[in-house]
Design a protein around this motif. Sequence first.
Motif, PDB file in Angstrom:
ATOM      1  N   ARG A 124       0.833  -1.214   0.000  1.00 19.66           N
ATOM      2  CA  ARG A 124       0.000   0.000   0.000  1.00 19.66           C
ATOM      3  C   ARG A 124       0.863   1.257   0.000  1.00 19.66           C
ATOM      4  O   ARG A 124       0.505   2.264  -0.597  1.00 19.66           O
ATOM      5  N   ASP A 127       4.807   3.240  -4.397  1.00 21.78           N
ATOM      6  CA  ASP A 127       4.306   4.018  -5.525  1.00 21.78           C
ATOM      7  C   ASP A 127       4.358   3.238  -6.831  1.00 21.78           C
ATOM      8  O   ASP A 127       3.569   3.486  -7.735  1.00 21.78           O
ATOM      9  N   TYR A 149       0.213  -6.128  -7.492  1.00 17.12           N
ATOM     10  CA  TYR A 149       0.460  -4.688  -7.629  1.00 17.12           C
ATOM     11  C   TYR A 149      -0.768  -3.988  -8.202  1.00 17.12           C
ATOM     12  O   TYR A 149      -1.220  -2.970  -7.676  1.00 17.12           O
ATOM     13  N   LYS A 154      -1.286  -0.110  -7.996  1.00 18.08           N
ATOM     14  CA  LYS A 154       0.084   0.380  -8.178  1.00 18.08           C
ATOM     15  C   LYS A 154       0.508   0.237  -9.635  1.00 18.08           C
ATOM     16  O   LYS A 154       0.395  -0.844 -10.220  1.00 18.08           O
TER      17      LYS A 154
END
Length: 191
Positions: A124, A127, A149, A154
């Motif tokens: 979480r 980036d 992801y 993400k």
Amino acid sequence: VIALDHAMGEVLQGHGAVHVKTIPHWDLPHPSGPGESTIRQELQERMGRYRHVVIYTGNYGWGHDLSSLWKWWEANPRQRDFFFLFLGGGEQWDRLKKYQEERQRDDLEVLPYLERGEFESLVRRADLGLVALDEQCVGLMSPSKIHAYLGYGKPLLYIGPPRTNVAEAIEEYQCGFRCPQGDLESLTYCL
């Protein structure tokens, strides 16, 4: 015959398979919201000193080529934009740990596989989700870490060849960046 991505299907057809069906192999996580962070305080502080966190989860083995990342680290020894977090294991894991120990880089952390709660907190917090595949493994391996992801929203940073499930996802859904393996200039541009 079931293939995990189109490149794998082509390899199977090249070996005589007549009826090939591509079925993506993911089980998307079910994020439960922000919840209570289980990230260690020291690690949170280190990650907070950088603009972006790039996470790599799972196996780092013979089928994963991170040579352009190694080149990038050598060319940018004191950069303050990207924190790289590796969680997992694999055949090349000791190489990563040795590099971290020898260089004492503040922008790199190498950890073993973690409990689900801490793993989820770290994904979480990231980036970008890093994925790598050696071009010799196209059609033989299908990196599944992309699905976790993407399940957490993400974008992907993919170091590898075209014609893979990762490259196809990035192209079709505009969900990240692809850099050819070993290409420092391309990786620098993507970052």
